[in-house]
Design an enzyme around this catalytic site. Structure first.
Site, PDB file in Angstrom:
ATOM      1  CG  ASP A 101      45.872 -14.205 -21.679  1.00  0.00           C
ATOM      2  OD1 ASP A 101      44.836 -13.564 -21.937  1.00  0.00           O
ATOM      3  OD2 ASP A 101      47.002 -13.860 -22.069  1.00  0.00           O
ATOM      4  CG  ASP A 151      48.393 -11.666 -32.814  1.00  0.00           C
ATOM      5  OD1 ASP A 151      47.866 -10.729 -32.198  1.00  0.00           O
ATOM      6  OD2 ASP A 151      47.913 -12.807 -32.885  1.00  0.00           O
TER       7      ASP A 151
END
EC number: 5.3.1.16
Length: 245
Positions: free
Chosen positions: A8, A129
């Site tokens: 990330d 999500d």
């Protein structure tokens, strides 16, 4: 079953966020390219890269860094973060990314998502999500008011190539995966499912592996656990390979 090591990127560094919160980050490396190479050396078959700056700003931020990552590894890269139009999608595919992860627009602009799936067949996936069973958008900031099963039929019809399901309640918490929810989704989904959020130890690999054999679970993404050492990527891949040889 594939274990996807995560890189990330935020501010040019490899970081992890706790439950997706921009102000709760841990910096693991100042060199994301070296991290990508490391995970390949540890046996990674895919690399899961997220442009967190792009996810929060809605526009690609780390394109050149991502191009360098793709050129530096021999394993395929899947990328998400700030990909909200076909021009950006094409640019990343041209830069060497194998497949793209679309989040917010898959829920907020179904026509655009469908057009992207049609333009790049087999290379566009969706990241859903969920927090408390409700889907979140825009970097986990906004509540869509929908559940995953509200949108699954449309995503299937539009041709989503894979589906990443993140349990926000467990992401970055190293609390273990929600095997029951993932099992149900993998059974009900015609789209290959990738688990994210909570993958922390070999026990999670043991728990998910049977689901990958009996239902449509392609694998799991892990980040904090492999950086902090509670999960050894090489060990996980060896264990999976020993079961599938």
């Amino acid at each position: 079953m594939i274990i996807f090591p995560a890189v990330d990127i935020k501010g040019g560094q490899a970081v992890r966020l706790r439950q997706g919160k921009a102000d709760q980050e841990t910096v693991f490396s100042g060199d994301p390219v070296a991290m990508a190479r490391h995970w390949e050396e540890q046996g990674g078959r895919w690399l899961h890269v997220i442009d967190l700056d792009g996810a929060f700003s809605g526009t690609p931020v780390n394109r050149e860094l991502i191009r360098t990552i793709c050129a530096s590894v021999s394993i395929p890269v899947q990328l998400g973060g700030g990909i909200r139009d076909t021009v950006t999608a094409q640019a990343y595919l041209d830069a060497g990314v194998e497949r793209l992860i679309i989040g917010t627009i898959a829920l907020t602009d179904p026509d655009l998502f469908g057009a992207m799936c049609s333009a790049f067949p087999g290379r566009i996936g969706v990241s859903l999500d969920a927090e408390g069973g409700r889907l979140k958008t825009k970097g986990w900031v906004e509540d869509s008011g929908l559940s995953i099963y509200d949108v699954l039929p449309r995503l299937t019809e539009q041709g989503a190539a894979f589906l990443i399901y993140t349990d926000i309640d467990r992401d970055g918490m190293q609390s273990g995966v929600n095997v029951e929810a993932l099992s149900e989704l993998a059974v009900r989904s015609a789209i290959p499912v990738i688990a994210a959020g909570g993958v922390a130890t070999m026990q999670d690999v043991y728990d998910l592996y049977p689901v990958s054999r009996s239902a449509n679970l392609q694998g799991a993404i892990t980040g904090k656990a492999i950086y902090e050492g509670s999960l050894d990527l090489a060990e996980a891949m060896r264990w999976i390979d020993s079961r599938t040889a």
